[in-house]
Scaffold this motif. Structure first.
Motif, PDB file in Angstrom:
ATOM      1  N   ARG A  48       0.836  -1.208   0.000  1.00 10.22           N
ATOM      2  CA  ARG A  48       0.000   0.000   0.000  1.00 10.22           C
ATOM      3  C   ARG A  48       0.873   1.261   0.000  1.00 10.22           C
ATOM      4  O   ARG A  48       0.569   2.246  -0.697  1.00 10.22           O
ATOM      5  CB  ARG A  48      -0.913  -0.001   1.212  1.00 10.22           C
ATOM      6  CG  ARG A  48      -1.864   1.189   1.277  1.00 10.22           C
ATOM      7  CD  ARG A  48      -2.833   1.034   2.445  1.00 10.22           C
ATOM      8  NE  ARG A  48      -3.727   2.181   2.527  1.00 10.22           N
ATOM      9  CZ  ARG A  48      -3.466   3.286   3.216  1.00 10.22           C
ATOM     10  NH1 ARG A  48      -2.300   3.395   3.857  1.00 10.22           N
ATOM     11  NH2 ARG A  48      -4.327   4.284   3.250  1.00 10.22           N
ATOM     12  N   ALA A  51       2.290   1.703  -3.447  1.00  7.42           N
ATOM     13  CA  ALA A  51       1.247   2.162  -4.362  1.00  7.42           C
ATOM     14  C   ALA A  51       0.927   3.635  -4.125  1.00  7.42           C
ATOM     15  O   ALA A  51       0.723   4.406  -5.074  1.00  7.42           O
ATOM     16  CB  ALA A  51      -0.005   1.302  -4.191  1.00  7.42           C
ATOM     17  N   LYS A  52       0.870   4.041  -2.857  1.00  3.75           N
ATOM     18  CA  LYS A  52       0.627   5.456  -2.542  1.00  3.75           C
ATOM     19  C   LYS A  52       1.727   6.346  -3.116  1.00  3.75           C
ATOM     20  O   LYS A  52       1.461   7.449  -3.619  1.00  3.75           O
ATOM     21  CB  LYS A  52       0.555   5.636  -1.018  1.00  3.75           C
ATOM     22  CG  LYS A  52      -0.672   5.047  -0.362  1.00  3.75           C
ATOM     23  CD  LYS A  52      -1.816   6.025  -0.395  1.00  3.75           C
ATOM     24  CE  LYS A  52      -2.959   5.564   0.484  1.00  3.75           C
ATOM     25  NZ  LYS A  52      -4.073   6.533   0.486  1.00  3.75           N
ATOM     26  N   ILE A  55       1.149   6.664  -6.793  1.00  2.00           N
ATOM     27  CA  ILE A  55       0.014   7.557  -7.035  1.00  2.00           C
ATOM     28  C   ILE A  55       0.434   9.009  -6.821  1.00  2.00           C
ATOM     29  O   ILE A  55       0.018   9.904  -7.567  1.00  2.00           O
ATOM     30  CB  ILE A  55      -1.158   7.169  -6.127  1.00  2.00           C
ATOM     31  CG1 ILE A  55      -1.712   5.798  -6.531  1.00  2.00           C
ATOM     32  CG2 ILE A  55      -2.268   8.220  -6.184  1.00  2.00           C
ATOM     33  CD1 ILE A  55      -2.750   5.259  -5.575  1.00  2.00           C
ATOM     34  N   VAL A  58       2.108  10.215  -9.874  1.00  2.00           N
ATOM     35  CA  VAL A  58       1.137  10.500 -10.942  1.00  2.00           C
ATOM     36  C   VAL A  58       0.457  11.841 -10.697  1.00  2.00           C
ATOM     37  O   VAL A  58       0.294  12.658 -11.615  1.00  2.00           O
ATOM     38  CB  VAL A  58       0.104   9.365 -11.038  1.00  2.00           C
ATOM     39  CG1 VAL A  58      -1.004   9.731 -12.018  1.00  2.00           C
ATOM     40  CG2 VAL A  58       0.775   8.064 -11.464  1.00  2.00           C
ATOM     41  N   VAL A  59       0.054  12.086  -9.461  1.00  2.00           N
ATOM     42  CA  VAL A  59      -0.607  13.348  -9.130  1.00  2.00           C
ATOM     43  C   VAL A  59       0.337  14.526  -9.354  1.00  2.00           C
ATOM     44  O   VAL A  59      -0.062  15.579  -9.877  1.00  2.00           O
ATOM     45  CB  VAL A  59      -1.106  13.317  -7.679  1.00  2.00           C
ATOM     46  CG1 VAL A  59      -1.603  14.686  -7.238  1.00  2.00           C
ATOM     47  CG2 VAL A  59      -2.219  12.287  -7.527  1.00  2.00           C
ATOM     48  N   ILE A 102      -8.438  12.221  -9.030  1.00  2.00           N
ATOM     49  CA  ILE A 102      -7.830  10.976  -9.509  1.00  2.00           C
ATOM     50  C   ILE A 102      -6.993  10.329  -8.416  1.00  2.00           C
ATOM     51  O   ILE A 102      -7.030   9.103  -8.220  1.00  2.00           O
ATOM     52  CB  ILE A 102      -6.983  11.261 -10.762  1.00  2.00           C
ATOM     53  CG1 ILE A 102      -7.890  11.705 -11.924  1.00  2.00           C
ATOM     54  CG2 ILE A 102      -6.183  10.027 -11.156  1.00  2.00           C
ATOM     55  CD1 ILE A 102      -7.129  12.066 -13.176  1.00  2.00           C
ATOM     56  N   GLY A 103      -6.237  11.133  -7.663  1.00  2.00           N
ATOM     57  CA  GLY A 103      -5.432  10.581  -6.579  1.00  2.00           C
ATOM     58  C   GLY A 103      -6.272   9.934  -5.505  1.00  2.00           C
ATOM     59  O   GLY A 103      -5.953   8.837  -5.011  1.00  2.00           O
ATOM     60  N   LEU A 106      -7.787   6.598  -6.933  1.00  2.00           N
ATOM     61  CA  LEU A 106      -6.781   5.541  -7.029  1.00  2.00           C
ATOM     62  C   LEU A 106      -6.362   5.043  -5.650  1.00  2.00           C
ATOM     63  O   LEU A 106      -6.188   3.836  -5.448  1.00  2.00           O
ATOM     64  CB  LEU A 106      -5.566   6.060  -7.798  1.00  2.00           C
ATOM     65  CG  LEU A 106      -5.781   6.349  -9.283  1.00  2.00           C
ATOM     66  CD1 LEU A 106      -4.498   6.886  -9.900  1.00  2.00           C
ATOM     67  CD2 LEU A 106      -6.248   5.115 -10.020  1.00  2.00           C
ATOM     68  N   SER A 107      -6.223   5.952  -4.695  1.00  2.00           N
ATOM     69  CA  SER A 107      -5.847   5.540  -3.334  1.00  2.00           C
ATOM     70  C   SER A 107      -6.928   4.670  -2.710  1.00  2.00           C
ATOM     71  O   SER A 107      -6.630   3.643  -2.073  1.00  2.00           O
ATOM     72  CB  SER A 107      -5.603   6.772  -2.465  1.00  2.00           C
ATOM     73  OG  SER A 107      -4.534   7.538  -2.959  1.00  2.00           O
ATOM     74  N   VAL A 110      -6.854   1.190  -4.424  1.00  2.00           N
ATOM     75  CA  VAL A 110      -5.702   0.405  -3.974  1.00  2.00           C
ATOM     76  C   VAL A 110      -5.904  -0.093  -2.550  1.00  2.00           C
ATOM     77  O   VAL A 110      -5.631  -1.267  -2.227  1.00  2.00           O
ATOM     78  CB  VAL A 110      -4.421   1.254  -4.090  1.00  2.00           C
ATOM     79  CG1 VAL A 110      -3.268   0.604  -3.334  1.00  2.00           C
ATOM     80  CG2 VAL A 110      -4.052   1.447  -5.544  1.00  2.00           C
TER      81      VAL A 110
END
Length: 337
Positions: A48, A51-52, A55, A58-59, A102-103, A106-107, A110
């Motif tokens: 996690r 993945a954060k 993300i 991406v942000v 979006i963030g 996605l969070s 996930v």
């Protein structure tokens, strides 16, 4: 009265004697199971966290302004000479809203996926059968899906709108009945302010098509009607000169992406020959450019002596006095010929 008490004490003593033996026999399995559960939890937290972090990158990339936007210079993309021209404040607000949404989505996705997988692995280590749980969860999910399918469609559509960047805050869009400026884009709703000030709330799942007037470039199109006896070569020359003057004007030229061009005869109407000219402009500037171009074309055509026709009609009036003066036996319709 003392017999039951003695029996209970003896049973407790037996259990107390059996517990250490059971722990001794199953201690390794308990320790191995606890270690496995701990490893699953730590692994889920690690995945996690990674993945954060992805993300967040991406942000951050979404929040990064395009090259040339901050200093106001146009940027060109691979789709031709078109540029995306927006107010810097609105563009920044649009990027921030899009990145936050979006963030967050996605969070959440996930976290839910990793949590469900970790819980299933923990239950498997404990020895709980997952088959009945999965069957029950499937039935509940199916019922919820049928009951909230429109809500799910709204959220999925909103997510796709943001990921594909179909429109954002500050854009002028046509969503069907709602035409105006976008004030808010959410996962479930889009808010549009129309020309009269009304605020439209549109569910994203109901949006079937989008016309965005704020992206890349726009085109100002002007149809000019001239009289049938006009010399078209003269008309073309006047329109081309008008386009050059508009392009060389410092104020108007800053709104154009190219020099205006005369496309030729568009149609032959009942009252006029329609000649079309057009020019690419910055987004949302096509209406002002069209008004200015129409004014200059009118002045230059008047100066060149080219007539701009308008519909004319000849009206014949029939008087009742004339009908009364017709002798008997004659055709009254002769008066109205």
């Amino acid at each position: 009265m003392e017999a039951p008490t003695s029996h209970t004490l003896s049973s407790t003593n037996v259990l107390a004697l059996e517990v250490p033996g059971w722990l001794r026999d199953n201690g390794e399995a308990i320790i191995a199971g606890a270690a496995s559960i701990l490893a699953i939890i730590l692994g889920a937290l690690l995945v996690r966290a990674l993945a954060k972090r992805a993300i967040a990158r991406v942000v951050a990339r979404i929040l990064q302004p395009p090259k040339g936007e901050e200093d106001g210079t146009p940027r060109r993309n691979g789709r031709g000479p078109a540029v995306l021209q927006r107010d810097a404040g609105r563009a920044r607000e649009r990027r921030e809203q899009r990145a936050r949404t979006i963030g967050a989505v996605l969070s959440s996705i996930v976290t839910v996926v990793i949590g469900i997988m970790a819980l299933a692995m923990v239950l498997g280590e404990v020895g709980i059968a997952l088959g009945p749980l999965l069957a029950s969860a499937g039935v509940v999910g199916l019922a919820i899906g049928f009951g909230a399918q429109s809500l799910v469609a709204d959220y999925l559509s909103g997510l796709l709108i943001m990921v594909e960047d179909q429109y954002g805050v500050g854009d002028t869009v046509d969503l069907g009945e709602a035409i105006g400026e976008v004030e808010h884009v959410g996962l479930r709703l889009t808010q549009v302010r129309d020309l009269t000030g009304g605020l439209w709330h549109i569910r994203n799942g109901e949006i079937r098509r989008v016309k965005n007037d704020s992206q890349d470039w726009a085109r100002a199109v002007l149809d000019v009607g001239v009289a049938y006896d006009s010399n078209l070569d003269t008309v073309y020359e006047v329109l081309e000169r008008t386009g050059r003057e508009l392009h060389e004007d410092p104020e108007q030229g800053a709104l154009l992406l190219e020099e205006p061009s005369v496309w030729g005869v568009q149609s032959l109407d009942a009252d006029s020959v329609v000649v079309r000219m057009a020019v690419k402009t910055r987004p949302l500037k096509q209406w002002g450019v069209t008004r200015e171009m129409r004014r200059r074309v009118k002045d230059n055509l008047d100066a060149a002596g080219v007539e701009i026709p308008f519909p004319q009609r000849t009206v014949w009036m029939r008087h009742e006095d004339a009908r009364a003066a017709v002798p008997k036996g004659r055709d009254a319709a002769a008066v109205t010929r």
